[in-house]
Design a protein around this motif. Structure first.
Motif, PDB file in Angstrom:
ATOM      1  N   GLN A  35       0.836  -1.206   0.000  1.00 38.69           N
ATOM      2  CA  GLN A  35       0.000   0.000   0.000  1.00 38.69           C
ATOM      3  C   GLN A  35       0.869   1.254   0.000  1.00 38.69           C
ATOM      4  OE1 GLN A  35      -2.242  -0.893   3.528  1.00 38.69           O
ATOM      5  NE2 GLN A  35      -3.996  -1.665   2.361  1.00 38.69           N
ATOM      6  N   GLU A  36       1.976   1.202   0.703  1.00 37.79           N
ATOM      7  CA  GLU A  36       2.886   2.346   0.745  1.00 37.79           C
ATOM      8  C   GLU A  36       3.474   2.615  -0.642  1.00 37.79           C
ATOM      9  OE1 GLU A  36       6.804   3.863   3.225  1.00 37.79           O
ATOM     10  OE2 GLU A  36       5.664   2.144   3.973  1.00 37.79           O
ATOM     11  N   LYS A  37       3.798   1.553  -1.387  1.00 41.11           N
ATOM     12  CA  LYS A  37       4.302   1.712  -2.759  1.00 41.11           C
ATOM     13  C   LYS A  37       3.237   2.377  -3.636  1.00 41.11           C
ATOM     14  CE  LYS A  37       7.486  -2.210  -2.844  1.00 41.11           C
ATOM     15  NZ  LYS A  37       7.706  -3.556  -3.395  1.00 41.11           N
ATOM     16  N   VAL A  38       1.995   1.936  -3.484  1.00 45.39           N
ATOM     17  CA  VAL A  38       0.892   2.526  -4.251  1.00 45.39           C
ATOM     18  C   VAL A  38       0.750   4.007  -3.893  1.00 45.39           C
ATOM     19  CG1 VAL A  38      -1.620   2.521  -4.557  1.00 45.39           C
ATOM     20  CG2 VAL A  38      -0.360   0.357  -4.546  1.00 45.39           C
ATOM     21  N   PHE A  39       0.740   4.291  -2.597  1.00 41.28           N
ATOM     22  CA  PHE A  39       0.621   5.674  -2.114  1.00 41.28           C
ATOM     23  C   PHE A  39       1.742   6.534  -2.697  1.00 41.28           C
ATOM     24  CE2 PHE A  39       1.786   9.009   0.870  1.00 41.28           C
ATOM     25  CZ  PHE A  39       0.571   9.625   1.126  1.00 41.28           C
ATOM     26  N   ASP A  40       2.987   6.063  -2.593  1.00 43.06           N
ATOM     27  CA  ASP A  40       4.134   6.828  -3.089  1.00 43.06           C
ATOM     28  C   ASP A  40       4.079   7.027  -4.597  1.00 43.06           C
ATOM     29  OD1 ASP A  40       5.102   7.023  -0.493  1.00 43.06           O
ATOM     30  OD2 ASP A  40       6.544   5.380  -0.732  1.00 43.06           O
ATOM     31  N   THR A  41       3.652   6.004  -5.332  1.00 45.87           N
ATOM     32  CA  THR A  41       3.554   6.101  -6.792  1.00 45.87           C
ATOM     33  C   THR A  41       2.523   7.152  -7.192  1.00 45.87           C
ATOM     34  OG1 THR A  41       4.181   3.785  -7.062  1.00 45.87           O
ATOM     35  CG2 THR A  41       3.023   4.818  -8.908  1.00 45.87           C
ATOM     36  N   ILE A  42       1.381   7.134  -6.538  1.00 39.71           N
ATOM     37  CA  ILE A  42       0.324   8.095  -6.869  1.00 39.71           C
ATOM     38  C   ILE A  42       0.740   9.510  -6.481  1.00 39.71           C
ATOM     39  CG2 ILE A  42      -2.059   8.797  -6.372  1.00 39.71           C
ATOM     40  CD1 ILE A  42      -2.712   5.762  -6.163  1.00 39.71           C
ATOM     41  N   MET A  43       1.348   9.663  -5.313  1.00 38.03           N
ATOM     42  CA  MET A  43       1.794  10.997  -4.890  1.00 38.03           C
ATOM     43  C   MET A  43       2.870  11.534  -5.836  1.00 38.03           C
ATOM     44  SD  MET A  43      -0.034  12.017  -2.341  1.00 38.03           S
ATOM     45  CE  MET A  43       0.882  13.370  -1.633  1.00 38.03           C
ATOM     46  N   ALA A  74      -3.692  13.200   2.758  1.00 37.63           N
ATOM     47  CA  ALA A  74      -2.393  13.783   2.409  1.00 37.63           C
ATOM     48  C   ALA A  74      -2.563  15.047   1.570  1.00 37.63           C
ATOM     49  CB  ALA A  74      -1.544  12.757   1.661  1.00 37.63           C
ATOM     50  N   ILE A  75      -3.449  14.999   0.618  1.00 33.47           N
ATOM     51  CA  ILE A  75      -3.641  16.138  -0.285  1.00 33.47           C
ATOM     52  C   ILE A  75      -4.352  17.283   0.426  1.00 33.47           C
ATOM     53  CG2 ILE A  75      -4.791  16.878  -2.414  1.00 33.47           C
ATOM     54  CD1 ILE A  75      -4.299  13.897  -3.349  1.00 33.47           C
ATOM     55  N   ARG A  76      -5.404  16.958   1.134  1.00 32.53           N
ATOM     56  CA  ARG A  76      -6.168  18.002   1.830  1.00 32.53           C
ATOM     57  C   ARG A  76      -5.394  18.607   2.997  1.00 32.53           C
ATOM     58  NH1 ARG A  76     -12.264  15.406   1.468  1.00 32.53           N
ATOM     59  NH2 ARG A  76     -12.548  15.919  -0.738  1.00 32.53           N
ATOM     60  N   SER A  77      -4.454  17.857   3.585  1.00 26.73           N
ATOM     61  CA  SER A  77      -3.656  18.413   4.687  1.00 26.73           C
ATOM     62  C   SER A  77      -2.736  19.530   4.194  1.00 26.73           C
ATOM     63  CB  SER A  77      -2.828  17.315   5.364  1.00 26.73           C
ATOM     64  OG  SER A  77      -1.802  16.852   4.524  1.00 26.73           O
ATOM     65  N   LYS A  78      -2.503  19.575   2.886  1.00 26.85           N
ATOM     66  CA  LYS A  78      -1.695  20.638   2.274  1.00 26.85           C
ATOM     67  C   LYS A  78      -2.577  21.770   1.738  1.00 26.85           C
ATOM     68  CE  LYS A  78       1.722  17.291   0.717  1.00 26.85           C
ATOM     69  NZ  LYS A  78       2.304  16.640  -0.462  1.00 26.85           N
ATOM     70  N   GLY A  79      -3.881  21.676   1.991  1.00 29.55           N
ATOM     71  CA  GLY A  79      -4.804  22.697   1.502  1.00 29.55           C
ATOM     72  C   GLY A  79      -5.111  22.568   0.025  1.00 29.55           C
ATOM     73  N   GLN A  80      -4.831  21.393  -0.555  1.00 28.65           N
ATOM     74  CA  GLN A  80      -5.074  21.178  -1.972  1.00 28.65           C
ATOM     75  C   GLN A  80      -6.403  20.456  -2.183  1.00 28.65           C
ATOM     76  OE1 GLN A  80      -1.406  19.059  -2.667  1.00 28.65           O
ATOM     77  NE2 GLN A  80      -0.392  20.899  -3.439  1.00 28.65           N
ATOM     78  N   LYS A 133      -5.784  18.662  -7.601  1.00 26.53           N
ATOM     79  CA  LYS A 133      -4.492  17.998  -7.726  1.00 26.53           C
ATOM     80  C   LYS A 133      -4.658  16.530  -8.106  1.00 26.53           C
ATOM     81  CE  LYS A 133      -0.884  19.503  -6.752  1.00 26.53           C
ATOM     82  NZ  LYS A 133       0.136  20.074  -7.636  1.00 26.53           N
ATOM     83  N   LEU A 134      -5.802  15.947  -7.701  1.00 24.81           N
ATOM     84  CA  LEU A 134      -6.034  14.537  -7.951  1.00 24.81           C
ATOM     85  C   LEU A 134      -7.527  14.293  -8.087  1.00 24.81           C
ATOM     86  CD1 LEU A 134      -4.768  11.617  -8.022  1.00 24.81           C
ATOM     87  CD2 LEU A 134      -5.214  11.535  -5.560  1.00 24.81           C
ATOM     88  N   ILE A 135      -7.877  13.418  -8.996  1.00 26.29           N
ATOM     89  CA  ILE A 135      -9.252  12.942  -9.126  1.00 26.29           C
ATOM     90  C   ILE A 135      -9.215  11.446  -8.873  1.00 26.29           C
ATOM     91  CG2 ILE A 135     -11.233  12.613 -10.654  1.00 26.29           C
ATOM     92  CD1 ILE A 135     -10.271  15.128 -12.194  1.00 26.29           C
ATOM     93  N   ILE A 136      -9.941  11.024  -7.864  1.00 23.18           N
ATOM     94  CA  ILE A 136     -10.045   9.601  -7.558  1.00 23.18           C
ATOM     95  C   ILE A 136     -11.409   9.151  -8.051  1.00 23.18           C
ATOM     96  CG2 ILE A 136     -10.231   7.875  -5.729  1.00 23.18           C
ATOM     97  CD1 ILE A 136      -8.329   9.618  -4.065  1.00 23.18           C
ATOM     98  N   TRP A 137     -11.417   8.206  -8.981  1.00 23.96           N
ATOM     99  CA  TRP A 137     -12.672   7.695  -9.533  1.00 23.96           C
ATOM    100  C   TRP A 137     -12.792   6.238  -9.125  1.00 23.96           C
ATOM    101  CZ3 TRP A 137     -14.587   9.262 -15.023  1.00 23.96           C
ATOM    102  CH2 TRP A 137     -15.884   8.787 -15.219  1.00 23.96           C
TER     103      TRP A 137
END
Length: 168
Positions: A35-43, A74-80, A133-137
């Motif tokens: 899961q961490e690899k997936v998270f890092d790849t997407i980020m 992660a994204i929203r914590s940066k105000g994005q 910054k990201l669209i999750i579908w």
């Protein structure tokens, strides 16, 4: 009076981002190596600014929703901005603040090869989509292939209008 309300809004936003940062730190410790690899790849794909389409696949119970929620935090914590889209009303209940693809992108129910999204240039929705910054579908394989084509065409139009030098 207006200055006071802006200051209050800024303080609320800062507190929300602080809470989200703490939640993110906790969530990151709970990710498995995969899961961490997936998270890092997407980020990394999101941060490179080039745009990408990635597909997360896993059987039920593999905690895909947890990975999504960690990315959202992660994204929203940066105000994005992150947009959460689902193919069905049942699926969007899993995502905090999610909406169906027909609501977010104004995709018609009955599609053909020439269909478009009903989003006007410079509208509030168009601006929000551009700033995301990201669209999750969620459950993308469940949608008609024309939905993806319509969304792709709309994104190309919005981004080209926003940045005339952007490539097709």
């Amino acid at each position: 009076m207006r200055w006071a309300s802006l200051k209050i809004a800024h303080v609320k936003k800062a507190k929300k981002e602080k809470v989200l940062s703490a939640e993110l730190a906790d969530s990151l410790t709970k990710l498995t190596n995969e899961q961490e690899k997936v998270f890092d790849t997407i980020m990394a794909a999101m941060n490179n600014g080039q745009g990408d389409a990635l597909f997360l696949y896993g059987y039920g119970g593999t905690r895909k929703t947890f990975v999504w929620k960690t990315l959202i935090t992660a994204i929203r914590s940066k105000g994005q901005i992150v947009l959460l889209v689902a193919s069905s009303e049942n699926a969007f209940l899993l995502l905090p603040g999610g909406r169906t693809s027909h609501l977010w992108f104004a995709i018609l129910i009955n599609l053909d090869e020439f269909s478009t999204c009903n989003i006007k240039q410079n509208s509030a929705l168009a601006d929000l989509i551009i700033k995301a910054k990201l669209i999750i579908w969620n459950e993308t394989p469940m949608v008609n292939r024309l939905c993806i084509k319509v969304l792709d065409r709309m994104m190309r139009d919005l981004l080209r209008f926003n940045n005339p030098e952007s490539p097709d």
